[in-house]
Design a protein around this motif. Structure first.
Motif, PDB file in Angstrom:
ATOM      1  N   UNK A  77       0.821  -1.267  -0.070  1.00  0.00           N
ATOM      2  CA  UNK A  77      -0.078   0.088   0.021  1.00  0.00           C
ATOM      3  C   UNK A  77       0.810   1.284  -0.017  1.00  0.00           C
ATOM      4  N   UNK A  78       1.920   1.174   0.828  1.00  0.00           N
ATOM      5  CA  UNK A  78       2.678   2.437   0.867  1.00  0.00           C
ATOM      6  C   UNK A  78       3.421   2.577  -0.575  1.00  0.00           C
ATOM      7  N   UNK A  79       3.986   1.527  -1.442  1.00  0.00           N
ATOM      8  CA  UNK A  79       4.488   1.491  -2.399  1.00  0.00           C
ATOM      9  C   UNK A  79       3.551   2.190  -3.620  1.00  0.00           C
ATOM     10  N   UNK A  80       2.539   1.785  -3.562  1.00  0.00           N
ATOM     11  CA  UNK A  80       1.251   2.173  -4.390  1.00  0.00           C
ATOM     12  C   UNK A  80       1.036   3.862  -4.072  1.00  0.00           C
ATOM     13  N   UNK A  81       0.939   4.052  -2.900  1.00  0.00           N
ATOM     14  CA  UNK A  81       0.894   5.545  -2.470  1.00  0.00           C
ATOM     15  C   UNK A  81       2.180   6.458  -3.106  1.00  0.00           C
ATOM     16  N   UNK A  82       3.345   5.732  -2.576  1.00  0.00           N
ATOM     17  CA  UNK A  82       4.534   6.212  -3.136  1.00  0.00           C
ATOM     18  C   UNK A  82       4.447   6.827  -4.711  1.00  0.00           C
ATOM     19  N   UNK A  84       1.937   7.287  -6.435  1.00  0.00           N
ATOM     20  CA  UNK A  84       1.008   8.065  -6.569  1.00  0.00           C
ATOM     21  C   UNK A  84       1.311   9.669  -6.205  1.00  0.00           C
ATOM     22  N   UNK A  85       2.242   9.498  -5.203  1.00  0.00           N
ATOM     23  CA  UNK A  85       2.631  10.994  -4.816  1.00  0.00           C
ATOM     24  C   UNK A  85       3.585  11.399  -5.790  1.00  0.00           C
ATOM     25  N   UNK A  95       4.017   7.330 -18.133  1.00  0.00           N
ATOM     26  CA  UNK A  95       2.713   6.440 -17.837  1.00  0.00           C
ATOM     27  C   UNK A  95       3.067   5.515 -16.942  1.00  0.00           C
ATOM     28  N   UNK A  96       2.404   5.328 -15.669  1.00  0.00           N
ATOM     29  CA  UNK A  96       2.656   4.441 -14.562  1.00  0.00           C
ATOM     30  C   UNK A  96       1.443   3.766 -14.413  1.00  0.00           C
ATOM     31  N   UNK A  97       1.105   2.392 -14.236  1.00  0.00           N
ATOM     32  CA  UNK A  97      -0.061   1.826 -13.975  1.00  0.00           C
ATOM     33  C   UNK A  97       0.330   0.416 -13.294  1.00  0.00           C
ATOM     34  N   UNK A  98      -0.449   0.013 -12.347  1.00  0.00           N
ATOM     35  CA  UNK A  98       0.079  -1.458 -11.570  1.00  0.00           C
ATOM     36  C   UNK A  98      -1.220  -1.885 -10.882  1.00  0.00           C
ATOM     37  N   UNK A 138      10.795   4.358  -4.767  1.00  0.00           N
ATOM     38  CA  UNK A 138       9.610   4.220  -3.965  1.00  0.00           C
ATOM     39  C   UNK A 138       9.268   2.786  -3.398  1.00  0.00           C
ATOM     40  N   UNK A 139       9.485   1.867  -4.236  1.00  0.00           N
ATOM     41  CA  UNK A 139       9.432   0.537  -3.749  1.00  0.00           C
ATOM     42  C   UNK A 139      10.313   0.109  -2.475  1.00  0.00           C
TER      43      UNK A 139
END
Length: 280
Positions: A77-82, A84-85, A95-98, A138-139
């Protein structure tokens, strides 16, 4: 003239395996076409890198002693939000999508494992490493924050951006117009949006053209409506027309050596702009 079947474009990059096996050696020009919503001799298919990210934590009872656990889902979840920020600092052309593929087993167990799959795209192979480095940071930050360990694995192949070849697409447009094809403008072509394809890798080793063609529907690719339209009789006639335009362009190249020389010169110039040299 060689007709070459190239499977696995969507997953793994079959054309890249064929390049490595020498299938594109001693070829002058390569052609393929892709269905779309309009007729375009070129669209800027972009470079793409995919990553699978795995977090390893420690399971524990989520009610009795959660402090004993290391929550791998929290890391995902933190990686996803990182990411997004990070988007505020991304170029508009990136483009980034996951997805979060695995996020745990049961709510009362602190997840000891999570997995994400991400695709990263940039207009060129020069820009792509800049984006992927930011993503990897980010990861790794998410792992540090949660106490988990992280495993980051890139895909088997990066997809290169499709190199434009103006001499080639002009010859194709000329032939297409003779068959009644109405093309979008060059400005719309160069500023259009598209996806990624392993044909891009091919255009770095031999001059190529990857036009898009209308099949009689405004439905968007990768939808049920487009799937249905692609199987219609109307779509077949549009596809044959495109095939004829490609065949006519191939004949022009065969019988006009000066055209082939211009195509090869365009190819060399684009490779130099990308910082590559012809390796085939």
């Amino acid at each position: 003239v060689i007709v070459l079947g190239t499977p696995a474009e969507e997953d793994g990059g079959g054309k890249i395996d064929l390049i490595e096996a020498g299938a594109f050696k001693n070829l002058d020009v390569v052609f393929m076409a892709h269905p779309s919503q309009e007729n375009a001799a070129y669209l800027p298919d972009v470079a793409e890198h995919d990553m699978t990210v795995k977090y390893y934590g420690k399971a524990s009872h989520a009610a009795a002693y959660p402090w004993e656990g290391l929550n791998a889902l929290d890391a995902a979840v933190l990686a996803y939000n990182n990411l997004s920020v990070l988007r505020q600092q991304m170029k508009p052309t990136w483009r980034v999508h996951g997805i979060i593929k695995n996020g745990g087993v049961k709510p009362n167990i602190i997840p000891s494992y999570s997995e994400l799959i991400y695709y990263f795209r940039a207009p060129s192979m020069k820009e792509l490493p800049v984006l992927t480095k930011k993503a990897e940071d980010c990861f790794r930050a998410a792992a540090l924050a949660t106490g988990c360990t992280v495993e980051i694995k890139g895909g088997a192949h990066d997809y290169y951006n499709v190199l434009p070849n103006k001499s080639l697409w002009k010859a194709y447009i000329e032939n297409g117009k003779k068959l009644g094809i109405e093309f979008i403008s060059e400005d719309a072509m160069l500023n259009g949006s598209s996806g990624s394809t392993d044909f891009g890798n091919v255009t770095f080793v031999v001059p190529g053209i990857h036009p898009y063609f209308y099949i009689g529907t405004d439905a968007l690719n990768h939808t049920e409506q487009y799937t249905e339209a692609a199987g219609s009789q109307e779509a077949q006639s549009y596809t044959l027309r495109t095939a004829k335009a490609l065949a006519m362009t191939a004949l022009d190249i065969i019988f006009k050596p000066e055209l082939l020389e211009r195509i090869k010169e365009d190819f060399k110039l684009k490779l130099q702009e990308e910082g590559f040299s012809n390796t085939v």
